[in-house]
Design a protein around this motif. Structure first.
Motif, mmCIF file in Angstrom:
data_model
loop_
_atom_site.group_PDB
_atom_site.id
_atom_site.type_symbol
_atom_site.label_atom_id
_atom_site.label_comp_id
_atom_site.label_asym_id
_atom_site.label_seq_id
_atom_site.Cartn_x
_atom_site.Cartn_y
_atom_site.Cartn_z
ATOM 1 N N THR A 20 24.890 19.712 0.197
ATOM 2 C CA THR A 20 25.857 20.786 -0.016
ATOM 3 C C THR A 20 26.964 20.670 1.019
ATOM 4 O OG1 THR A 20 24.208 22.291 -0.938
ATOM 5 C CG2 THR A 20 26.218 23.280 -0.060
ATOM 6 N N LEU A 21 28.191 20.537 0.529
ATOM 7 C CA LEU A 21 29.368 20.466 1.393
ATOM 8 C C LEU A 21 30.061 21.820 1.389
ATOM 9 C CD1 LEU A 21 31.558 18.994 3.064
ATOM 10 C CD2 LEU A 21 32.636 18.349 0.881
ATOM 11 N N GLY A 22 30.298 22.373 2.569
ATOM 12 C CA GLY A 22 31.061 23.595 2.699
ATOM 13 C C GLY A 22 32.454 23.275 3.204
ATOM 14 N N ILE A 23 33.470 23.540 2.396
ATOM 15 C CA ILE A 23 34.854 23.277 2.770
ATOM 16 C C ILE A 23 35.492 24.583 3.221
ATOM 17 C CG2 ILE A 23 37.131 22.559 1.942
ATOM 18 C CD1 ILE A 23 35.759 20.657 0.036
ATOM 19 N N VAL A 24 35.966 24.608 4.444
ATOM 20 C CA VAL A 24 36.646 25.784 4.987
ATOM 21 C C VAL A 24 38.145 25.506 4.959
ATOM 22 C CG1 VAL A 24 36.892 27.325 6.967
ATOM 23 C CG2 VAL A 24 34.653 26.300 6.439
ATOM 24 N N GLY A 25 38.842 26.149 4.032
ATOM 25 C CA GLY A 25 40.264 25.910 3.832
ATOM 26 C C GLY A 25 40.487 25.015 2.635
ATOM 27 N N LEU A 26 40.779 25.629 1.463
ATOM 28 C CA LEU A 26 40.899 24.849 0.235
ATOM 29 C C LEU A 26 42.362 24.698 -0.159
ATOM 30 C CD1 LEU A 26 38.746 23.515 -1.638
ATOM 31 C CD2 LEU A 26 39.193 25.362 -3.250
ATOM 32 N N SER A 79 24.461 27.884 4.283
ATOM 33 C CA SER A 79 23.951 27.092 3.158
ATOM 34 C C SER A 79 24.349 25.627 3.207
ATOM 35 C CB SER A 79 24.438 27.697 1.836
ATOM 36 O OG SER A 79 25.861 27.644 1.748
ATOM 37 N N ALA A 80 25.356 25.272 3.996
ATOM 38 C CA ALA A 80 25.915 23.921 3.929
ATOM 39 C C ALA A 80 25.116 22.919 4.752
ATOM 40 C CB ALA A 80 27.363 23.935 4.395
ATOM 41 N N ASP A 81 24.989 21.725 4.217
ATOM 42 C CA ASP A 81 24.460 20.602 4.987
ATOM 43 C C ASP A 81 25.567 19.976 5.842
ATOM 44 O OD1 ASP A 81 21.714 20.450 3.821
ATOM 45 O OD2 ASP A 81 22.849 20.066 1.983
ATOM 46 N N ILE A 82 26.790 20.003 5.304
ATOM 47 C CA ILE A 82 27.960 19.500 6.023
ATOM 48 C C ILE A 82 29.068 20.532 5.868
ATOM 49 C CG2 ILE A 82 29.686 17.664 6.209
ATOM 50 C CD1 ILE A 82 27.650 15.776 4.912
ATOM 51 N N VAL A 83 29.739 20.858 6.968
ATOM 52 C CA VAL A 83 30.888 21.767 6.927
ATOM 53 C C VAL A 83 32.118 20.968 7.328
ATOM 54 C CG1 VAL A 83 31.968 23.798 7.963
ATOM 55 C CG2 VAL A 83 29.524 23.816 7.434
ATOM 56 N N SER A 84 33.159 21.009 6.479
ATOM 57 C CA SER A 84 34.388 20.273 6.738
ATOM 58 C C SER A 84 35.541 21.259 6.850
ATOM 59 C CB SER A 84 34.652 19.277 5.602
ATOM 60 O OG SER A 84 35.692 18.387 5.931
ATOM 61 N N LEU A 85 36.284 21.179 7.953
ATOM 62 C CA LEU A 85 37.331 22.152 8.261
ATOM 63 C C LEU A 85 38.705 21.620 7.851
ATOM 64 C CD1 LEU A 85 36.115 23.136 11.851
ATOM 65 C CD2 LEU A 85 35.553 24.236 9.673
ATOM 66 N N THR A 136 19.932 20.878 10.988
ATOM 67 C CA THR A 136 20.163 19.560 10.388
ATOM 68 C C THR A 136 21.600 19.382 9.910
ATOM 69 O OG1 THR A 136 19.417 20.480 8.273
ATOM 70 C CG2 THR A 136 17.778 19.318 9.616
ATOM 71 N N ALA A 137 22.453 20.380 10.135
ATOM 72 C CA ALA A 137 23.815 20.350 9.586
ATOM 73 C C ALA A 137 24.746 19.495 10.434
ATOM 74 C CB ALA A 137 24.363 21.763 9.465
ATOM 75 N N ILE A 138 25.872 19.141 9.818
ATOM 76 C CA ILE A 138 26.909 18.334 10.455
ATOM 77 C C ILE A 138 28.237 19.067 10.323
ATOM 78 C CG2 ILE A 138 28.267 16.205 10.219
ATOM 79 C CD1 ILE A 138 25.633 14.865 9.273
ATOM 80 N N LEU A 139 29.033 19.049 11.381
ATOM 81 C CA LEU A 139 30.364 19.643 11.364
ATOM 82 C C LEU A 139 31.409 18.534 11.416
ATOM 83 C CD1 LEU A 139 32.073 22.309 11.570
ATOM 84 C CD2 LEU A 139 32.096 21.916 14.042
#
Length: 243
Positions: free
Chosen positions: A121-127, A174-180, A203-206
């Motif tokens: 799951t990728l969480g994108i902050v700023g679309l 919820s995200a496995d990876i968060v991308s800003l 276990t998440a990655i920023l």
């Protein structure tokens, strides 16, 4: 019909050209201040080549009554590809793996566990433009995509892009990876601090390809040091170049 003068900002030629300049075009956000408008009294427009304008003194522009235009979407493809590069590099421990091989430390199948992007799951902050392009690329890797933005897509737009809206706290949990992918302004400076990092899974990655000050770096280092976060891929830092 324009007289074009190509100069380096801060050079004697630049200072001489400002007095007669009608327009200023370039990567010039760092020189937008009151002194610029005093030196260029005939200025009608500043056109930046960059999307970011966080270093520009916008209040000085308002006082002078001279519009400042940014270049939205500049380098969007390059930045979105770089965000995926950083996700892959951290998930596959690329830097440390390469260093081991280059130093003659061949570890074979005893390497630490590596991870795939597929199914994560990728969480994108700023679309914005870059966030949307990152979502397209992530979908090709088989990732589920959540997003948070101050402007929410319509249901049809979200379905077309294959993304689901989440509030920021829910996205971080919820995200496995968060991308800003946010601009730097008063509302985003330090938006990822100790409280926000604590919401992430261990276990998440920023990943940060936006601006360094969006992340509280001291809090990030502490989260990495204590195991509160698995890794980080940083294209930007608060101080560049770093000490």
């Amino acid at each position: 019909g324009f007289e074009l003068v190509v100069v380096e900002a801060g050079s004697p030629e630049y200072e001489a050209a400002l007095g007669k300049a009608d327009y200023l075009v370039g990567f010039v956000d760092a020189v937008i201040d009151d002194a610029l408008y005093r030196a260029a009294p005939g200025l009608k427009l500043i056109q930046m080549l960059s999307a970011g304008y966080d270093r520009a003194d916008i209040e000085a522009a308002r006082r002078a009554g001279v519009p400042v235009a940014n270049n939205g979407g500049a380098n969007a493809v390059a930045v979105s590809e770089h965000a995926l590069l950083l996700m892959l590099a951290v998930c596959r421990r690329l830097v440390s793996q390469h260093a081991n091989v280059a130093a003659g430390r061949w570890r074979g199948n005893t390497t630490p566990r590596l991870h795939e992007l597929s199914g994560k799951t990728l969480g994108i902050v700023g679309l914005g433009t870059i966030g949307k392009k990152t979502a397209h690329l992530a979908a090709a890797f088989g990732m589920r995509i959540h997003y948070y933005d101050i402007v929410r897509l319509t249901e049809a737009e979200a379905d077309a892009l294959g993304v689901d809206f989440r509030l920021l706290g829910e996205l971080l949990r919820s995200a496995d990876i968060v991308s800003l992918h946010v601009p730097l302004n008063q509302s985003t400076e330090g938006m990822i601090g100790a409280a926000e990092l604590a919401l992430l899974q261990p276990t998440a990655i920023l990943v940060n390809t936006s601006r360094g000050p969006v992340v509280d770096e001291a809090a990030l280092v502490e989260a990495l040091r204590t195991g509160g976060l698995a890794g980080a891929g940083l294209d930007v830092l608060a101080d560049e170049p770093p000490a």
